[in-house]
Scaffold this motif. Structure first.
Motif, mmCIF file in Angstrom:
data_model
loop_
_atom_site.group_PDB
_atom_site.id
_atom_site.type_symbol
_atom_site.label_atom_id
_atom_site.label_comp_id
_atom_site.label_asym_id
_atom_site.label_seq_id
_atom_site.Cartn_x
_atom_site.Cartn_y
_atom_site.Cartn_z
ATOM 1 N N LEU A 1 80.427 40.511 74.084
ATOM 2 C CA LEU A 1 79.854 39.176 73.857
ATOM 3 C C LEU A 1 78.553 39.250 73.073
ATOM 4 O O LEU A 1 77.946 38.220 72.744
ATOM 5 N N ALA B 1 76.458 42.763 81.766
ATOM 6 C CA ALA B 1 77.060 41.812 80.831
ATOM 7 C C ALA B 1 78.061 42.552 79.952
ATOM 8 O O ALA B 1 77.851 43.717 79.593
ATOM 9 N N PRO C 1 74.429 40.905 74.964
ATOM 10 C CA PRO C 1 74.212 39.461 74.820
ATOM 11 C C PRO C 1 73.135 38.922 75.752
ATOM 12 O O PRO C 1 72.645 37.812 75.536
ATOM 13 N N TYR C 2 72.767 39.684 76.786
ATOM 14 C CA TYR C 2 71.882 39.115 77.811
ATOM 15 C C TYR C 2 70.403 39.422 77.506
ATOM 16 O O TYR C 2 69.589 38.513 77.373
ATOM 17 N N HIS C 3 70.064 40.719 77.382
ATOM 18 C CA HIS C 3 68.663 41.066 77.147
ATOM 19 C C HIS C 3 68.480 41.942 75.921
ATOM 20 O O HIS C 3 67.426 42.545 75.719
ATOM 21 N N ALA C 4 69.538 42.067 75.104
ATOM 22 C CA ALA C 4 69.443 42.699 73.782
ATOM 23 C C ALA C 4 69.170 44.203 73.808
ATOM 24 O O ALA C 4 68.726 44.764 72.794
ATOM 25 N N LEU C 5 69.427 44.864 74.911
ATOM 26 C CA LEU C 5 69.453 46.335 74.842
ATOM 27 C C LEU C 5 70.481 46.699 73.782
ATOM 28 O O LEU C 5 71.555 46.103 73.718
ATOM 29 N N ARG D 1 72.439 44.895 83.439
ATOM 30 C CA ARG D 1 72.857 43.796 84.322
ATOM 31 C C ARG D 1 74.330 43.440 84.142
ATOM 32 O O ARG D 1 74.779 42.377 84.528
#
Lengths: 354, 354, 354
Positions: free
Chosen positions: C62, C58, C73-77, C56
């Motif tokens: 970050l 990000a 930072p968004y979904h930890a992939l 996505r």
């Protein structure tokens, strides 16, 4: 002039929180690229007019109230609550036929003022039912607003994919890693997309734990979200112990709803009602402040960074790698595209027939 | 690079107030999209050069004066007051044929430095006569300047339609509603549009009342304005009692003039001379400050809001609803369009002939 | 989205000073229009990844370090140092084939981290040899960085034409007018452009005078600069007395190198090593601060003003008047254009063959 992207037109968008428009205000906000002025007539009814005088394009909200009418700040043409010019102080006072501004139908419900931006008759059946927000103690419901510098669909994505919460948010709403492995159950209708997660965690989510009988023990949890066009997401979340069933859960009923200002600016509104400590005004204030802070400091900067990196509002053009946690968000994007396309096709057909 | 809109080219624009360009200054201002440097030679004569070294495009106003010449800040190429390179400190000192910058003819009159931006011979007959600004006591005339973030034609509109004054401005110049109902008398020539209003009010405009014999009594008033291409409006206003005739009026003679920096930035200059308390320096200072403040806090923000809402410089493309008070402003817009179109047609014809 | 101009792709650009990327940092910088994240693995090796999660979008910088890997930072992939996704916490944990980000080859040399942005195999032979920066006392070398709001070629121009120094800079490095009259000796190879000036001045350049035997006496000087693609200029400057030959000069060995962020933003890096007072840490600090200040307050604002006045990155389109002092800078611009065109032609040929 900025080219506006295609928005769903025959739809209700939130224009403001009810509390933003007081008895005196000439409130204004840009909605779907259009400047809108909102004020209340003497009986409290909110009205919305195009915030642009048809004479020389001054914003009417800079003008003066004259009873239930508004005088333009530049040359004092006066418009009534329906947008009709009622007074021209110049020359012989003749009011040209074209001296009117568009008025937009409003509905004040659930603590929000909803607006119908399309020129067609407003269709009340398209306004979702969020009655629970209105029912219960006044100290158990809170509202907040944020201006976001991103496309509105990125905000919908954020809420439709709750798998982000353990990674973006802090201890207060962590699921302790339990949410991410779950592929949510999806429910679909012609106009709605819903997703539901259920899991057990120990201790319970900290927003609920202290209201359960045994704060340290395991609890059953659920998230249930339903998107309705154009940009509303009703989210329910709760926790319960002892196999009592979710009807008995300590829970909250939230509404996330977005209104595009333009392609890269969005009005983000949020409401939350809880079923516990419903009379506690201090807790209520703390809770809405905490939720506002989470958006401002956690989701907000991340969504902004995503928007900056994307540089476009066309998500699929960037070939995202999609995964099981994207299922609900992607269904929403596709259904919204389909509804907009259908609306445009119908408009084209109508134009051709005329 | 921004595309520049079509400006009237064979015309005199105000480049600066005389006082803005002192003996030492390398003054600079963007005019019709072009960077211009203005300075005075030792004998006080102002000269204007393209503010861009032809070598590597450094702004010359960042350079150094060398007598009546200017050395570029980057590599010290030196240019004389006619724009010719006179010194190259590099290599064998050879000065390339092309090492010159455009110079722009100036006329210093009426307290302003006027510039001719076109490459053709300047036509002095096109510089309007504002001699009254120069005649009389030094304490009876004032000048001011504002940078406006709007297209220049919106500022012309503002002055050409004085019906705004009771609605935009405060008590000090109110006509007590008397001006708006009047359709002004229009006078037209091939190059000028004039409008005149006459009315009686009680008490007189407050800027004049205390200088009349009986400040509380009715007085006859007039406004007389004349637009001359490209963007000059001479405005006279006065009040008189006892049927004495306007020649005996307590009055002031003003000039509003605009110079486009680019499509959405305008240099707005203003001069005013009065025929009363002509020796009072304190009053003079108060008066020019008050007029400056009115532009900054009353007209300015409104014109800016109009520009923001319009989002374009093409007024007619937005289908304005025009009224009797627009008559003079619309005539100016149409005549200016006609003059620009004629100039462009003549240019095209000349190009074809060459 | 901004259209990126054509950059030389098969080339090494400086991504960062070595000191900018410490053991913990998720450093990020925009390079040739692409967001890049740089960090060091546990053994200190720097790695560079596209700073954009493929899910996505990000920015990965970050996110969080997990050993030698980075979690979005968004979904930890999670991605390893090669850009491959190694962990998906969602659903059944399946990692899609496409879940990887581009990794960019790096070389850490001469105090800088160099990056190869092209998708082809990196060609180490294209990394110029600046070994002297690495040799000698640590207190005799300094590094600095500036963000410049101009196209990178304007910065190359500035260094390739040293005739500006007597006009732009202060007393400390003046040649007392001796440099400008000299047409530099040019040396050319297929990939390099060099220029050399030699002259005598009295007293010596002030940066050297106090380190010579007789500070007030004349001294022989030289400047020798070599541009290598894409944007590196190695500059040597020194002074010597008594006909000793430049090998015995009090001198410094500098590197100016530019990395485009985008068309109008450039990362400007600078390194300098001297052969005198090599153990003096205070002098070293003073020297690098003084050179940084000269860029920030003398070259920088002028280059910025030039860029603003030009309004384009296409120098030749503005028909500059070129002189003998432009010879080296123009040769660089032309050779760089030629190299970029050759690269694009080869790319087109390859595309056609595939």
């Amino acid at each position: 002039m900025t080219v506006q992207p295609a928005y769903l037109q025959k739809a209700w968008y939130v224009a403001a929180m009810s509390t933003e428009v007081d008895a005196q205000a000439l409130f204004h906000r840009k909605i779907l690229g259009t400047s809108v002025m909102i004020y209340r007539t003497a009986d409290g009814t909110p009205v919305a007019l195009h915030d642009r005088c048809p004479h020389r394009f001054a914003p009417l909200h800079l003008g003066k109230r004259v009873g239930d009418e508004v005088a333009c700040p530049y040359h004092a043409l006066r418009f009534n609550a329906g947008g009709q010019c009622t007074h021209n102080p110049h020359g012989n006072g003749h009011i040209p036929q074209a001296a009117r501004v568009a008025s937009f139908p409003l509905q004040e419900r659930y603590g929000f003022i909803w607006i119908w931006m399309d020129a067609s008759e407003p269709d009340l059946s398209l306004l979702p039912d969020y009655t629970p927000l209105e029912q219960g103690h006044a100290n158990a419901v809170g509202y907040t607003y944020m201006a976001m510098a991103s496309n509105y669909e990125l905000i919908i994505d954020n809420v439709m994919d709750l798998s982000h919460i353990d990674h973006v948010h802090g201890e207060i709403i962590t699921t302790r890693g339990k949410l991410s492995p779950i592929v949510p159950a999806i429910r679909e209708t012609a106009t709605n997309i819903s997703a539901r997660w259920e899991w057990s965690q120990q201790p319970a989510m900290l927003i609920f734990a202290n209201f359960l009988e045994r704060p340290e023990d395991p609890a059953e949890h659920y998230f249930d979200i339903t998107w309705s066009a154009p940009a509303n997401i009703q989210l329910s979340v709760g926790a319960v112990q002892d196999g009592k069933g979710f009807d008995a859960a300590t829970a909250q009923y939230d509404l996330h709803t977005c209104t595009p200002a333009d392609e890269f600016s969005t009005h983000y509104f949020f409401a939350t009602r809880r079923n516990h400590v419903v009379e506690d005004a201090d807790y209520n204030e703390m809770k809405i402040k905490a939720m506002h802070a989470a958006f401002e400091t956690e989701d907000g900067p991340l969504i902004q960074a995503v928007q900056d990196e994307m540089g476009t509002s066309d998500f699929f053009s960037l070939n995202p790698v999609l995964m099981s946690n994207d299922i609900a968000a992607v269904k929403v994007r596709k259904l919204l595209r389909k509804m907009i396309a259908a609306e445009q096709a119908a408009g084209a057909l109508q134009s051709a027939a005329e």
